[in-house]
Design a protein around this motif. Structure first.
Motif, PDB file in Angstrom:
ATOM      1  N   GLY A 195      80.481  14.815  69.471  1.00 55.19           N
ATOM      2  CA  GLY A 195      79.829  13.751  68.712  1.00 55.19           C
ATOM      3  C   GLY A 195      79.554  12.532  69.564  1.00 55.19           C
ATOM      4  N   LEU A 196      80.507  12.173  70.406  1.00 55.23           N
ATOM      5  CA  LEU A 196      80.337  11.034  71.298  1.00 55.23           C
ATOM      6  C   LEU A 196      79.211  11.290  72.304  1.00 55.23           C
ATOM      7  N   GLY A 197      79.160  12.504  72.832  1.00 55.81           N
ATOM      8  CA  GLY A 197      78.090  12.862  73.762  1.00 55.81           C
ATOM      9  C   GLY A 197      76.720  12.826  73.103  1.00 55.81           C
ATOM     10  N   ALA A 198      76.621  13.335  71.884  1.00 57.83           N
ATOM     11  CA  ALA A 198      75.349  13.305  71.152  1.00 57.83           C
ATOM     12  C   ALA A 198      74.932  11.867  70.870  1.00 57.83           C
ATOM     13  N   PHE A 199      75.905  11.050  70.498  1.00 55.19           N
ATOM     14  CA  PHE A 199      75.621   9.631  70.242  1.00 55.19           C
ATOM     15  C   PHE A 199      75.086   8.957  71.501  1.00 55.19           C
ATOM     16  N   CYS A 200      75.682   9.252  72.638  1.00 57.06           N
ATOM     17  CA  CYS A 200      75.241   8.657  73.909  1.00 57.06           C
ATOM     18  C   CYS A 200      73.844   9.134  74.292  1.00 57.06           C
ATOM     19  N   MET A 201      73.554  10.422  74.081  1.00 52.84           N
ATOM     20  CA  MET A 201      72.215  10.936  74.414  1.00 52.84           C
ATOM     21  C   MET A 201      71.151  10.269  73.550  1.00 52.84           C
ATOM     22  N   VAL A 202      71.426  10.140  72.264  1.00 59.18           N
ATOM     23  CA  VAL A 202      70.470   9.476  71.378  1.00 59.18           C
ATOM     24  C   VAL A 202      70.337   8.011  71.774  1.00 59.18           C
ATOM     25  N   LEU A 227      70.685   6.697  74.695  1.00 59.37           N
ATOM     26  CA  LEU A 227      69.931   6.570  75.937  1.00 59.37           C
ATOM     27  C   LEU A 227      68.448   6.866  75.748  1.00 59.37           C
ATOM     28  N   CYS A 228      68.129   7.744  74.803  1.00 56.29           N
ATOM     29  CA  CYS A 228      66.727   8.109  74.588  1.00 56.29           C
ATOM     30  C   CYS A 228      65.939   6.983  73.929  1.00 56.29           C
ATOM     31  N   HIS A 229      66.581   6.169  73.111  1.00 51.03           N
ATOM     32  CA  HIS A 229      65.858   5.094  72.428  1.00 51.03           C
ATOM     33  C   HIS A 229      65.256   4.085  73.409  1.00 51.03           C
ATOM     34  N   PRO A 230      66.041   3.504  74.318  1.00 54.01           N
ATOM     35  CA  PRO A 230      65.400   2.592  75.279  1.00 54.01           C
ATOM     36  C   PRO A 230      64.459   3.312  76.238  1.00 54.01           C
ATOM     37  N   LEU A 231      64.709   4.595  76.467  1.00 54.85           N
ATOM     38  CA  LEU A 231      63.828   5.382  77.315  1.00 54.85           C
ATOM     39  C   LEU A 231      62.416   5.436  76.728  1.00 54.85           C
ATOM     40  N   LEU A 250      70.966  30.570  76.986  1.00 56.66           N
ATOM     41  CA  LEU A 250      71.432  31.377  78.110  1.00 56.66           C
ATOM     42  C   LEU A 250      72.887  31.107  78.491  1.00 56.66           C
ATOM     43  N   PHE A 251      73.373  29.907  78.200  1.00 50.25           N
ATOM     44  CA  PHE A 251      74.749  29.553  78.541  1.00 50.25           C
ATOM     45  C   PHE A 251      75.648  29.712  77.326  1.00 50.25           C
ATOM     46  N   SER A 252      76.936  29.606  77.550  1.00 49.45           N
ATOM     47  CA  SER A 252      77.875  29.656  76.438  1.00 49.45           C
ATOM     48  C   SER A 252      78.829  28.476  76.523  1.00 49.45           C
ATOM     49  N   GLY A 253      79.504  28.231  75.437  1.00 47.68           N
ATOM     50  CA  GLY A 253      80.498  27.167  75.402  1.00 47.68           C
ATOM     51  C   GLY A 253      79.887  25.780  75.435  1.00 47.68           C
ATOM     52  N   TRP A 254      80.532  24.904  76.214  1.00 47.21           N
ATOM     53  CA  TRP A 254      80.119  23.507  76.274  1.00 47.21           C
ATOM     54  C   TRP A 254      78.717  23.331  76.831  1.00 47.21           C
ATOM     55  N   TRP A 255      78.337  24.144  77.796  1.00 43.76           N
ATOM     56  CA  TRP A 255      76.997  24.013  78.371  1.00 43.76           C
ATOM     57  C   TRP A 255      75.922  24.324  77.339  1.00 43.76           C
ATOM     58  N   SER A 256      76.175  25.301  76.507  1.00 46.20           N
ATOM     59  CA  SER A 256      75.226  25.631  75.452  1.00 46.20           C
ATOM     60  C   SER A 256      75.048  24.458  74.491  1.00 46.20           C
ATOM     61  N   LEU A 257      76.162  23.851  74.114  1.00 49.59           N
ATOM     62  CA  LEU A 257      76.101  22.696  73.219  1.00 49.59           C
ATOM     63  C   LEU A 257      75.388  21.517  73.884  1.00 49.59           C
ATOM     64  N   PHE A 258      75.716  21.270  75.140  1.00 49.13           N
ATOM     65  CA  PHE A 258      75.100  20.163  75.870  1.00 49.13           C
ATOM     66  C   PHE A 258      73.585  20.336  75.949  1.00 49.13           C
ATOM     67  N   TYR A 259      73.138  21.515  76.355  1.00 53.78           N
ATOM     68  CA  TYR A 259      71.700  21.743  76.494  1.00 53.78           C
ATOM     69  C   TYR A 259      70.993  21.746  75.137  1.00 53.78           C
ATOM     70  N   LEU A 264      65.399  15.315  73.439  1.00 54.85           N
ATOM     71  CA  LEU A 264      64.153  15.152  74.187  1.00 54.85           C
ATOM     72  C   LEU A 264      62.929  15.469  73.330  1.00 54.85           C
ATOM     73  N   LEU A 265      63.033  16.457  72.455  1.00 56.66           N
ATOM     74  CA  LEU A 265      61.910  16.732  71.555  1.00 56.66           C
ATOM     75  C   LEU A 265      61.680  15.553  70.610  1.00 56.66           C
ATOM     76  N   TRP A 266      62.758  14.972  70.127  1.00 54.15           N
ATOM     77  CA  TRP A 266      62.628  13.798  69.261  1.00 54.15           C
ATOM     78  C   TRP A 266      62.079  12.613  70.046  1.00 54.15           C
ATOM     79  N   THR A 267      62.467  12.494  71.308  1.00 51.29           N
ATOM     80  CA  THR A 267      61.974  11.420  72.168  1.00 51.29           C
ATOM     81  C   THR A 267      60.462  11.523  72.345  1.00 51.29           C
ATOM     82  N   ALA A 268      59.950  12.727  72.519  1.00 53.74           N
ATOM     83  CA  ALA A 268      58.498  12.912  72.656  1.00 53.74           C
ATOM     84  C   ALA A 268      57.778  12.468  71.383  1.00 53.74           C
ATOM     85  N   LEU A 269      58.335  12.803  70.239  1.00 53.44           N
ATOM     86  CA  LEU A 269      57.748  12.383  68.971  1.00 53.44           C
ATOM     87  C   LEU A 269      57.814  10.867  68.827  1.00 53.44           C
ATOM     88  N   GLU A 270      58.946  10.289  69.165  1.00 55.98           N
ATOM     89  CA  GLU A 270      59.096   8.833  69.093  1.00 55.98           C
ATOM     90  C   GLU A 270      58.165   8.115  70.064  1.00 55.98           C
TER      91      GLU A 270
END
Length: 102
Positions: A9-16, A18-22, A51-60, A67-73
């Protein structure tokens, strides 16, 4: 205690977060013409999540969705700038900010 959910959740919050000012910076300095590049990177991230499993799958997966939401924004930010609701780059011509008739 399980920490994985909290970290995810913290990682998702940070990605979102970072994408807003981007979005604002990209529209101001580059414009909306690069939206398709962001979509391609987002789709690649989603494919990597399959293609990945575990944490990498969640991260990607989260990165791809952000990033898809960023393109729309980015497209919406261009419209906000054209309507005068967001800061405009003074180096751009008025013709660049003409909105197409829908």
């Amino acid at each position: 205690m399980q920490i994985e959910g909290f970290l995810l959740g913290l990682g998702a919050f940070c990605m979102v977060g970072l994408c807003h000012p981007l979005v604002i910076k990209i529209e101001y300095y580059i414009g909306k013409r690069v939206w398709w590049i962001i979509v391609l990177i987002g789709l690649c991230a989603l494919v990597l999540s399959l293609l990945f499993s575990g944490w990498w799958s969640l991260f990607y997966g989260i990165l791809g969705a952000c990033l898809l939401w960023t393109a729309l924004e980015l497209i919406w930010q261009h419209e906000r700038v054209a309507k005068g609701r967001a800061k405009r780059n003074p180096k751009r011509s008025d013709a660049y900010y003409q909105l197409s008739k829908r």
